[in-house]
Every structure is written in structure tokens, then in C-alpha cells.
Design an enzyme around this catalytic site. Sequence first.
Site, PDB file in Angstrom:
ATOM      1  N   LYS A 161       0.831  -1.214   0.000  1.00  0.00           N
ATOM      2  CA  LYS A 161       0.000   0.000   0.000  1.00  0.00           C
ATOM      3  C   LYS A 161       0.858   1.254   0.000  1.00  0.00           C
ATOM      4  O   LYS A 161       0.482   2.257  -0.590  1.00  0.00           O
ATOM      5  CB  LYS A 161      -0.946   0.014   1.204  1.00  0.00           C
ATOM      6  N   LYS A 172      -3.546 -11.041  -7.118  1.00  0.00           N
ATOM      7  CA  LYS A 172      -4.889 -11.324  -6.598  1.00  0.00           C
ATOM      8  C   LYS A 172      -5.925 -10.331  -7.136  1.00  0.00           C
ATOM      9  O   LYS A 172      -5.577  -9.194  -7.481  1.00  0.00           O
ATOM     10  CB  LYS A 172      -4.877 -11.331  -5.067  1.00  0.00           C
ATOM     11  N   LYS A 174      -9.628  -4.801  -4.955  1.00  0.00           N
ATOM     12  CA  LYS A 174     -10.520  -3.642  -4.929  1.00  0.00           C
ATOM     13  C   LYS A 174      -9.922  -2.427  -5.603  1.00  0.00           C
ATOM     14  O   LYS A 174     -10.608  -1.582  -6.127  1.00  0.00           O
ATOM     15  CB  LYS A 174     -10.704  -3.188  -3.472  1.00  0.00           C
TER      16      LYS A 174
HETATM   17  P1  TYM Z   1     -10.294  -6.310   2.925  1.00  0.00           P
HETATM   18  O1  TYM Z   1     -11.383  -5.322   3.137  1.00  0.00           O
HETATM   19  O2  TYM Z   1      -9.166  -5.937   2.039  1.00  0.00           O
HETATM   20  O3  TYM Z   1     -10.889  -7.655   2.332  1.00  0.00           O
HETATM   21  C1  TYM Z   1     -11.993  -8.309   2.922  1.00  0.00           C
HETATM   22  C2  TYM Z   1     -11.827  -9.818   2.858  1.00  0.00           C
HETATM   23  O4  TYM Z   1     -11.735 -10.264   1.512  1.00  0.00           O
HETATM   24  C3  TYM Z   1     -10.595 -11.103   1.378  1.00  0.00           C
HETATM   25  N1  TYM Z   1     -10.060 -10.959   0.007  1.00  0.00           N
HETATM   26  C4  TYM Z   1      -9.830 -11.971  -0.816  1.00  0.00           C
HETATM   27  N2  TYM Z   1      -9.995 -13.301  -0.670  1.00  0.00           N
HETATM   28  C5  TYM Z   1      -9.668 -14.072  -1.720  1.00  0.00           C
HETATM   29  N3  TYM Z   1      -9.176 -13.597  -2.891  1.00  0.00           N
HETATM   30  C6  TYM Z   1      -9.012 -12.273  -3.078  1.00  0.00           C
HETATM   31  N4  TYM Z   1      -8.554 -11.812  -4.248  1.00  0.00           N
HETATM   32  C7  TYM Z   1      -9.336 -11.398  -2.009  1.00  0.00           C
HETATM   33  N5  TYM Z   1      -9.281 -10.054  -1.856  1.00  0.00           N
HETATM   34  C8  TYM Z   1      -9.727  -9.798  -0.601  1.00  0.00           C
HETATM   35  C9  TYM Z   1      -9.617 -10.597   2.424  1.00  0.00           C
HETATM   36  O5  TYM Z   1      -8.650 -11.574   2.742  1.00  0.00           O
HETATM   37  C10 TYM Z   1     -10.544 -10.293   3.571  1.00  0.00           C
HETATM   38  O6  TYM Z   1     -10.836 -11.464   4.303  1.00  0.00           O
HETATM   39  N6  TYM Z   1      -7.650  -5.933   7.123  1.00  0.00           N
HETATM   40  C11 TYM Z   1      -8.819  -6.542   6.539  1.00  0.00           C
HETATM   41  C12 TYM Z   1     -10.099  -6.127   7.227  1.00  0.00           C
HETATM   42  C13 TYM Z   1     -10.098  -6.338   8.706  1.00  0.00           C
HETATM   43  C14 TYM Z   1     -10.285  -7.572   9.375  1.00  0.00           C
HETATM   44  C15 TYM Z   1     -10.253  -7.264  10.769  1.00  0.00           C
HETATM   45  C16 TYM Z   1     -10.449  -8.882   8.932  1.00  0.00           C
HETATM   46  C17 TYM Z   1      -9.974  -5.363   9.655  1.00  0.00           C
HETATM   47  N7  TYM Z   1     -10.082  -5.937  10.893  1.00  0.00           N
HETATM   48  C18 TYM Z   1     -10.407  -8.262  11.732  1.00  0.00           C
HETATM   49  C19 TYM Z   1     -10.590  -9.873   9.910  1.00  0.00           C
HETATM   50  C20 TYM Z   1     -10.553  -9.560  11.281  1.00  0.00           C
HETATM   51  C21 TYM Z   1      -8.911  -6.104   5.086  1.00  0.00           C
HETATM   52  O7  TYM Z   1      -8.345  -5.133   4.688  1.00  0.00           O
HETATM   53  O8  TYM Z   1      -9.757  -6.836   4.336  1.00  0.00           O
END
Ligand code: TYM
Length: 337
Positions: free
Chosen positions: A124, A206, A209
Site C-alpha cells: 500500500k 490477486k 478492490k
Molecule cells: P479487505 O477489506 O481488504 O478484504 C476483505 C476480505 O476479503 C478477502 N479478500 C480476498 N480473498 C480471496 N481472494 C481475493 N482476491 C481477495 N481479496 C480480498 C480478504 O482476505 C478479507 O478477508 N484488514 C482486513 C479487514 C479487517 C479484518 C479485521 C479482517 C480489519 N479488521 C479483523 C478480519 C478480522 C482487510 O483489509 O480486508
Amino acid sequence: MPKRIFSGIQPSGVLHLGNYLGAIKSWVALQEKPARNASHSDAGGYDPIFCVVDLHAITVHQKPDELRQKTLEVAKTYLAAGIDPEKSLIFVQSHVPEHAELAWILNTITKIPELERMIQFKDKSSKNRQNINAGLFSYPVLMAADILLYDTNLVPVGEDQLQHVEMARTLARRFNSLFRETFVVPEPFIVKEGMRIMGLDDPKKKMSKSALSEYNYISLTDTPEKIREKIKKSVTDSGKEIKYSADKPAIKNLINIYALLDNAKPKEIVESYQGKGYAEFKKDLAEVVVGFLEPFQEKYNNIEDREVLRILEEGREKAKKMAEEKMEKIREKIGLL
Ligand code: TYM
């Protein structure tokens, strides 16, 4: 004791099939194993909490009105995908200020080199050279606070979050050894085929977003025409066979998407496409994706903002109570008067 589940999604960018298949789909499945009817192997069942992590989203600059809108949209996505507020707690991270308070405390036991190793930070900050802020750096500490505040046992996430869950485990153990047993050490929960859904335009990266091209992802709000076009245009490997192997990453990724949405095994998909080519496979996959997203979108469009706000308010009250109780204990442990 039921197992506490905690996970969250940032209200930033577009939600895509990777978010659904890597995270939300398994949340819905876990939610359906309630404490009361647990089978022997899941003795105790699950007690899930799903959060919209708006404080994480602001580590990258967000327009205030868009952030408000996105926060509602992510909560609506949870509901439309099948998260049931009767079985799961849904709330917004910033509505429970204890997350930020615990993050501050955990910051004081986090070592800078540990944060410097975080892949997501490196990634990032290389994309956001003008705004490498302290929040972005200590992002995993806030995530650890989210998880540890609720005595979480399992964290269902995609592979890209594994390093952050590991950080939460490290901080739980460290705090426990400094101040006596306080936190549950959480485990990640990963679904093999869905843990890393790759970009349709580049199977080495991957699905993301923040991808520059919309041909990288299938958004949960894409129209049927758009979905068909994106899958048709998706990158394929050399050769013609529908084969599930690491040296054919593009088709492997498409098979994973197909299998997960069709609730089948990759092997079964491969078998049913013996002797058939990419074109036919892609055409069918597009219909599988449309068949999943159309009813999802219909549900999504029928949920009123008012209803979402009511559910989030209910969630806030419950989460706040749990967080307050936990914070009381934490403050006492570290000697805050
Ligand atoms: P975030 O918002 O980037 O993504 C949300 C969830 O989607 C999963 N993900 C994917 N899984 C498979 N293939 C992909 N291409 C892909 N892109 C995204 C992510 O692994 C995630 O599970 N830091 C976290 C949010 C967070 C969180 C937490 C998660 C904040 N606090 C506590 C669990 C527990 C994040 O940025 O996810």
C-alpha cells in the site's frame, strides 16, 4: 463454549467476487452452525461477529460522503449475501471506540520491525507514496484489537490477511505473558479454493478492490452483460485443455470460481469439461456467475437504508457492551487508574 468468529471488510473500493469467495461465503457457512445444533466436531457451534471496518478504510484518503455511503453498502452486502442479524452480530467499527483504545495499548507492545515486515504495508505504501501515514503503518495493530477485543477463536479471511492474523496471535501471546492471561489466541480460518482469487486480467496477482483496470475483477454489482464480457475477455493459459494445475494459473483460477459458486469440487468441474474448450467453459462460467449475482443483487436492491441502520444500531449496542467489559479488564491489568 461456542467458538467466537470475528471478521470484517473495509468500506473502500468495490466489493468483488474475491471478497465474497475468500471471506463472506465462509462467514455464511459458519453462521449456519449455531451453538445449539452443533455437530460433535464443532462442539459448541459458532458465535459470529461481522464488522464494517471504517477506521481501517481511512488509512487511505476517503471522501466523507463516499465513506458513509460505502459503509452502508458493505453492511447491505453482508445482509444480501446471507448474513442473518438474528444469528450474527453486524456493526460498524467506529461505533465502538474501544477498538481504537485497545489498538493504542497494543501499539505500545508492538515492535517497529514487526510492522515493517507487513506485506500489505509495503504494497500500500508503494502505491500511495504521497500518503504513507502512521495509521497505515499500524493498521495490523488495529486489526489485532478488533480480533482480541471479542475473545475471538476463529478469523475467516482470505490469504492476504494471514500475516495480520499472525500479528494478532503474536500480540495476544505477548500481552498474556506481560500481564497474565487476558486474550484468546485466535486462529485463521481459510477456505483453500477461495483463499486467493486471482485477477481476471493477470492470474499472478490477486483480484483487488484497488485494481487499475475493471477487467481485473467481477464486482458484486456488475450487470449480467458486464460479467459475460469480463469473463470472455479474461486471460487464458497456453493450450486448450480444462486442466487444474499450478502451471495453468488462469484456468485454475476460473475453475476455483466455478467450483465455489456451484458448490462442487474442482475435480468434478474438470471432469465435466473433458474434451471441451475454453470458450465453452467460459460461457458456462459466466452463466454460473450471473446465476449467483442476479438473486444477490435483487436482495441487495430490496434492502432499505433504514433497515440497515436499525441493524447496525442493534449491533452497536451489543458489541459495545462486550467491548466495554473486556476493556475494563484490560485497563486494570495494565494499571490504568
Ligand atoms: P479487505 O477489506 O481488504 O478484504 C476483505 C476480505 O476479503 C478477502 N479478500 C480476498 N480473498 C480471496 N481472494 C481475493 N482476491 C481477495 N481479496 C480480498 C480478504 O482476505 C478479507 O478477508 N484488514 C482486513 C479487514 C479487517 C479484518 C479485521 C479482517 C480489519 N479488521 C479483523 C478480519 C478480522 C482487510 O483489509 O480486508
